[in-house]
Design an enzyme around this catalytic site. Structure first.
Site, PDB file in Angstrom:
ATOM      1  N   LYS A  34      -8.527 -12.131   6.877  1.00 62.05           N
ATOM      2  CA  LYS A  34      -9.991 -12.161   7.064  1.00 62.05           C
ATOM      3  C   LYS A  34     -10.474 -13.468   7.678  1.00 62.05           C
ATOM      4  O   LYS A  34      -9.788 -14.479   7.653  1.00 62.05           O
ATOM      5  CB  LYS A  34     -10.682 -11.864   5.735  1.00 62.05           C
ATOM      6  CG  LYS A  34     -10.598 -10.360   5.451  1.00 62.05           C
ATOM      7  CD  LYS A  34     -11.500  -9.880   4.372  1.00 62.05           C
ATOM      8  CE  LYS A  34     -11.422  -8.353   4.323  1.00 62.05           C
ATOM      9  NZ  LYS A  34     -11.904  -7.812   3.069  1.00 62.05           N
ATOM     10  N   ARG A  67      -4.754  -5.573  -1.144  1.00 65.10           N
ATOM     11  CA  ARG A  67      -4.817  -4.759   0.067  1.00 65.10           C
ATOM     12  C   ARG A  67      -4.362  -5.642   1.223  1.00 65.10           C
ATOM     13  O   ARG A  67      -5.038  -6.609   1.571  1.00 65.10           O
ATOM     14  CB  ARG A  67      -6.265  -4.292   0.241  1.00 65.10           C
ATOM     15  CG  ARG A  67      -6.508  -3.369   1.389  1.00 65.10           C
ATOM     16  CD  ARG A  67      -7.984  -2.990   1.454  1.00 65.10           C
ATOM     17  NE  ARG A  67      -8.223  -2.084   2.549  1.00 65.10           N
ATOM     18  CZ  ARG A  67      -8.385  -2.475   3.814  1.00 65.10           C
ATOM     19  NH1 ARG A  67      -8.353  -3.737   4.118  1.00 65.10           N
ATOM     20  NH2 ARG A  67      -8.573  -1.578   4.762  1.00 65.10           N
TER      21      ARG A  67
END
Ligand code: HH2
Length: 300
Positions: free
Chosen positions: A242, A276
């Site tokens: 991210k 995840r």
């Protein structure tokens, strides 16, 4: 108890369709391998859009050690920040046309739990009927029918924290105390799920790193994860690749592995039960060593 002694580990046993079970433990995260069947995901958009490519990628992730798969067919990258206007909304029939061939092929070949990353009740319902095991809803029951669909299936659900609409959520970020407020709002989401008929033990919570939060707020949430673990539900963390990692590393999404691994270590230390991730093999090997060190006192 000495300072280095570990607290007793919280464990859960989630019920999957067909009476199968998924055991989870705080601090020993299972890896959920990401398969983005999208043209526009922030880190790998377009690579797995063709069903054959998505199936091959999913099987590779399982080979690498993924214990669950998360299939998504609508990018959820938020707008108002580094991703401009954010992801385009995908009509349910297009989302289903991308998901179903991949889901059906994988279901025929794999026993492991398959999660569907969707915000739409209609998509969730059709995928559960086609053999999906759980629903990952980044809107935390934003679709008014989602609670009913999940409750009727009796399956587990991930409720992720986010504020506002995806298209604008990075534009006006305002928290006084991000950890306390995310904890409070996750608790409310869980209460709403229970009110909709979902069993509390089937609910997984996720702070939604990168969704309507600044870099420092994402980092604080990771560092203070025990405050969210105290809510008592299993925690899923999605930090992989991210932008809050990229802004430190000054690196594009496919060059953020060191940051993803640092985040995985903090997530595991803070009590995450599921991670995840895009880079399954590397995270698996990294956590094997991390875990062996974390549990050294028990074995030595
Ligand atoms: N992050 C993304 C998508 N789904 N689900 C949960 N529960 N938690 C997350 O942090 C999360 C999520 C974003 O990552 P990705 O799927 O790689 O990108 P995109 O949304 O652009 O497809």
């Amino acid at each position: 108890m000495t300072a280095t002694e570990r607290q007793p580990t919280a464990t859960w046993s989630l019920e999957l369709p067909g009476g199968r079970r998924l055991g989870l433990a705080a601090g020993r995260p299972r890896l959920l391998g990401v398969v983005n069947i999208t043209p526009d995901s922030f880190s790998d958009g377009g690579r797995w859009l063709a069903p054959a490519a998505a199936i091959e990628q999913a099987l590779r992730l399982v080979e690498e050690g993924a214990e669950l798969l998360d299939l998504g067919a609508e990018s959820t990258r938020p707008g108002g920040g580094v991703y401009g206007n954010g992801a385009a909304e995908v009509p349910p029939e297009d989302e289903l046309a991308r998901l179903l061939p991949v889901l059906e092929a994988l279901r025929a070949r794999l026993e492991i739990p398959i999660s569907i990353d969707t915000r739409k009740a209609e998509v969730a319902e059709r995928c559960l009927a086609a053999g999906a095991d759980l629903i990952n809803d980044v809107s935390a029951l934003g679709d008014p029918r989602m609670g009913e669909v999940v409750a009727a299936a009796g399956c587990p659900v991930v409720l992720m924290h986010a504020r506002g609409e995806l298209a604008t959520m990075q534009a006006a970020i305002s928290f006084r105390d991000v950890v306390a407020e995310v904890a409070q709002e996750l608790r409310s989401s869980r209460d709403a799920g229970v009110a909709a008929g979902i069993r509390r033990e089937q609910i997984v919570l996720d702070p939604g790193l990168g969704f309507g939060k600044t870099g420092p707020q994402n980092r604080r949430l990771l560092r203070e994860l025990p405050a969210l673990a105290a809510l008592g539900s299993p925690l899923l963390i999605g930090a992989s690749r991210k932008s809050f990692l990229g802004e430190i590393l000054a690196a594009p999404p496919d060059d953020r592995l060191p940051g993803s691994l640092a985040a995985a270590a903090w997530a595991a230390a803070g009590g995450a039960a599921l991670l995840r991730v895009h880079d399954v093999a590397e995270t698996r090997r990294f956590l094997a060593v991390w875990q062996a060190i974390a549990e050294a006192e028990v074995a030595a």
